[in-house]
Design an enzyme around this catalytic site. Structure first.
Site, mmCIF file in Angstrom:
data_model
loop_
_atom_site.group_PDB
_atom_site.id
_atom_site.type_symbol
_atom_site.label_atom_id
_atom_site.label_comp_id
_atom_site.label_asym_id
_atom_site.label_seq_id
_atom_site.Cartn_x
_atom_site.Cartn_y
_atom_site.Cartn_z
ATOM 1 N N HIS A 1 15.929 23.661 10.791
ATOM 2 C CA HIS A 1 16.456 25.004 10.513
ATOM 3 C C HIS A 1 17.608 24.965 9.516
ATOM 4 O O HIS A 1 18.272 25.954 9.287
ATOM 5 C CB HIS A 1 16.852 25.715 11.810
ATOM 6 C CG HIS A 1 17.812 24.948 12.661
ATOM 7 N ND1 HIS A 1 19.140 24.821 12.360
ATOM 8 C CD2 HIS A 1 17.614 24.235 13.796
ATOM 9 C CE1 HIS A 1 19.735 24.076 13.285
ATOM 10 N NE2 HIS A 1 18.828 23.708 14.170
ATOM 11 N N ARG B 1 15.253 25.834 25.631
ATOM 12 C CA ARG B 1 14.452 25.158 24.604
ATOM 13 C C ARG B 1 13.317 24.300 25.158
ATOM 14 O O ARG B 1 12.188 24.373 24.695
ATOM 15 C CB ARG B 1 15.367 24.264 23.772
ATOM 16 C CG ARG B 1 16.417 25.034 22.999
ATOM 17 C CD ARG B 1 17.186 24.040 22.174
ATOM 18 N NE ARG B 1 18.258 24.645 21.418
ATOM 19 C CZ ARG B 1 18.927 23.990 20.477
ATOM 20 N NH1 ARG B 1 18.624 22.735 20.211
ATOM 21 N NH2 ARG B 1 19.895 24.582 19.823
ATOM 22 N N ASP C 1 14.902 19.225 20.453
ATOM 23 C CA ASP C 1 14.280 20.178 21.380
ATOM 24 C C ASP C 1 14.110 21.576 20.767
ATOM 25 O O ASP C 1 13.670 22.498 21.450
ATOM 26 C CB ASP C 1 15.046 20.236 22.712
ATOM 27 C CG ASP C 1 16.504 20.576 22.521
ATOM 28 O OD1 ASP C 1 16.911 20.907 21.390
ATOM 29 O OD2 ASP C 1 17.258 20.507 23.512
ATOM 30 N N ASP C 2 14.437 21.725 19.470
ATOM 31 C CA ASP C 2 14.113 22.982 18.781
ATOM 32 C C ASP C 2 13.047 22.750 17.706
ATOM 33 O O ASP C 2 12.982 23.468 16.721
ATOM 34 C CB ASP C 2 15.372 23.662 18.208
ATOM 35 C CG ASP C 2 16.231 22.728 17.374
ATOM 36 O OD1 ASP C 2 15.807 21.579 17.131
ATOM 37 O OD2 ASP C 2 17.323 23.153 16.960
ATOM 38 N N ASP D 1 20.956 10.189 12.966
ATOM 39 C CA ASP D 1 19.900 10.217 11.947
ATOM 40 C C ASP D 1 20.337 9.492 10.670
ATOM 41 O O ASP D 1 19.548 8.771 10.045
ATOM 42 C CB ASP D 1 19.409 11.642 11.659
ATOM 43 C CG ASP D 1 20.526 12.648 11.427
ATOM 44 O OD1 ASP D 1 21.708 12.271 11.460
ATOM 45 O OD2 ASP D 1 20.199 13.840 11.217
HETATM 46 N N1 UDP Z 1 22.231 18.226 21.745
HETATM 47 C C1 UDP Z 1 22.783 17.404 22.698
HETATM 48 N N2 UDP Z 1 23.989 17.738 23.235
HETATM 49 C C2 UDP Z 1 24.668 18.857 22.856
HETATM 50 C C3 UDP Z 1 24.090 19.674 21.870
HETATM 51 C C4 UDP Z 1 22.871 19.336 21.348
HETATM 52 O O1 UDP Z 1 22.184 16.408 23.065
HETATM 53 O O2 UDP Z 1 25.754 19.093 23.364
HETATM 54 C C5 UDP Z 1 20.925 17.880 21.207
HETATM 55 C C6 UDP Z 1 19.968 19.044 21.296
HETATM 56 O O3 UDP Z 1 19.273 19.021 22.510
HETATM 57 C C7 UDP Z 1 19.076 18.826 20.092
HETATM 58 C C8 UDP Z 1 19.992 18.107 19.104
HETATM 59 O O4 UDP Z 1 21.068 17.575 19.845
HETATM 60 O O5 UDP Z 1 17.980 18.011 20.407
HETATM 61 C C9 UDP Z 1 20.515 19.030 18.018
HETATM 62 O O6 UDP Z 1 21.194 20.106 18.614
HETATM 63 P P1 UDP Z 1 21.224 21.572 18.019
HETATM 64 O O7 UDP Z 1 19.844 21.985 17.622
HETATM 65 O O8 UDP Z 1 21.911 22.441 19.020
HETATM 66 O O9 UDP Z 1 22.182 21.424 16.766
HETATM 67 P P2 UDP Z 1 21.891 21.161 15.237
HETATM 68 O O10 UDP Z 1 22.353 19.752 15.008
HETATM 69 O O11 UDP Z 1 20.440 21.341 14.978
HETATM 70 O O12 UDP Z 1 22.723 22.175 14.539
HETATM 71 MN MN MN Z 2 18.824 22.265 15.908
#
Ligand code: UDP
Ligand code: MN
Length: 323
Positions: free
Chosen positions: A263, A91, A150-151, A239
């Site tokens: 997303h 990413r 980071d996405d 958040d």
């Molecule tokens: N992240 C992290 N540690 C983890 C998994 C994710 O710090 O073990 C961070 C990741 O780099 C991103 C954010 O948490 O900035 C959200 O992660 P992700 O997009 O995988 O999950 P989401 O919450 O969007 O489903």
């Molecule tokens: Mn994400």
């Protein structure tokens, strides 16, 4: 150049687990600003390392009076990118190639902050990193704090024009909720009692921003170890904790803005023509399918599943690697 930077830094990056990347917009050649001259120390009085953007807004003389604010610049915005060791190659590399590299004309350095936080996706780990992002911002004198994951693709120009439209001395918390109603939390009180609280929060996966004035007011619940403590009292992630502090502790309402995207929403619904105006975009897997924006251009879906490269080459067609 960027490849070399990544190659050089990769051994360091891979060894580290929890990283918050600060994109520090700083002018390499700073123009002498017009409006703030009377409040600043004379030229040369500041050490070289001091950011050029020392703002009038923080000067006591500006409080309570209407000192006109100079126009917001990109280097006045502090952007924290939350990431983790295992996403550096996948990413983070994509972000460095695309939107973060755009800040190169302004940027003199990227600040990597390696936190001591846990590496998982738990409430504690995420709050620990958000706390580092917040403290990192508070240690600067930038005017706005923005967080992205980071996405996220962030369009710095769209962000600048959005933030420029707010009163610069206001209490602003702007982002987009992922829920269609306020979240309900059970705040832990003394003696194990709980109280139900409802508030809006901007989903971290879409990015959000806080004005300096509001961020400063958040300090009693957000600075140092206090952010994690606040997060623990509502037992919700980072958040949500920001939303709780802003809406419930400070009584300030979040500004709902449709230009931020995570997303968690159907990204196909973003129209092609509106993409250049969007502040953030994202991508991710949803029910085994890629959820990303529909955006035709330079790269195939196989070569650019997130569509970030394609968007980037549309916004900045003169980028060296764009076809
Ligand atoms: N992240 C992290 N540690 C983890 C998994 C994710 O710090 O073990 C961070 C990741 O780099 C991103 C954010 O948490 O900035 C959200 O992660 P992700 O997009 O995988 O999950 P989401 O919450 O969007 O489903
Ligand atoms: Mn994400």
């Amino acid at each position: 150049m960027l490849k070399r930077w990544i190659r050089r830094s990769l051994p360091v990056l891979v060894l580290t687990c929890f990283i918050v990347l600060y994109v520090d917009f700083q002018l390499r050649t700073s123009r002498p600003p017009k409006l703030r001259a009377h409040l600043d120390p004379p030229p040369g009085a500041l050490p070289r390392a001091t950011p050029a953007g020392r703002r009038t807004g923080r000067h006591p003389a500006a409080e309570g009076t209407h000192v006109p604010q100079p126009p917001l610049r990109q280097e006045d915005i502090f952007i924290a990118v939350k990431t983790t060791g295992r996403f550096h190659r996948t990413r983070l590399a994509l972000l460095l190639e695309t939107w973060i590299s755009r800040t190169k004309t302004h940027v003199t350095r990227y600040n990597m902050v390696i936190t001591g936080c846990q590496s998982d996706h738990s409430q504690q780990a995420l709050s620990c990193k958000m706390s580092a992002e917040y403290d990192g911002f508070m240690a600067t004198d930038k005017r706005w704090f923005c967080h992205v994951d980071d996405d996220n693709y962030l369009n710095p120009e769209a962000l600048l024009s959005l933030l420029s439209n707010f009163p610069q001395e206001g209490d602003i918390y702007v982002g987009k909720p992922s829920l269609d109603k306020p979240i309900t939390a059970h705040e832990l009180l003394e003696g194990n009692a709980t109280r139900e609280v409802r508030f809006w929060f901007a989903t971290g996966g879409a990015g959000f921003c806080l004005s300096r004035r509001l961020a400063e007011k958040m300090a009693p619940w957000a600075s140092g170890s206090r952010f994690e403590q606040t997060s623990a009292t509502i037992r919700l992630p980072d958040d949500c904790t920001v939303g709780f502090i802003v809406e419930k502790r400070l009584g300030v309402s979040m500004v709902h803005c449709p230009l931020f995207h995570s997303h968690l929403e159907n990204l196909l619904l973003i129209s092609h023509s509106s993409v250049p105006q969007q502040v953030t975009l994202s991508y991710g897997m949803f029910e085994n399918k890629m959820n990303s924006i529909e955006f035709k251009g330079s790269f195939s879906k196989e070569d650019d599943p997130s569509r970030f490269k394609t968007v980037h080459c549309t916004l900045y067609p003169f980028t060296s690697w764009c076809p």
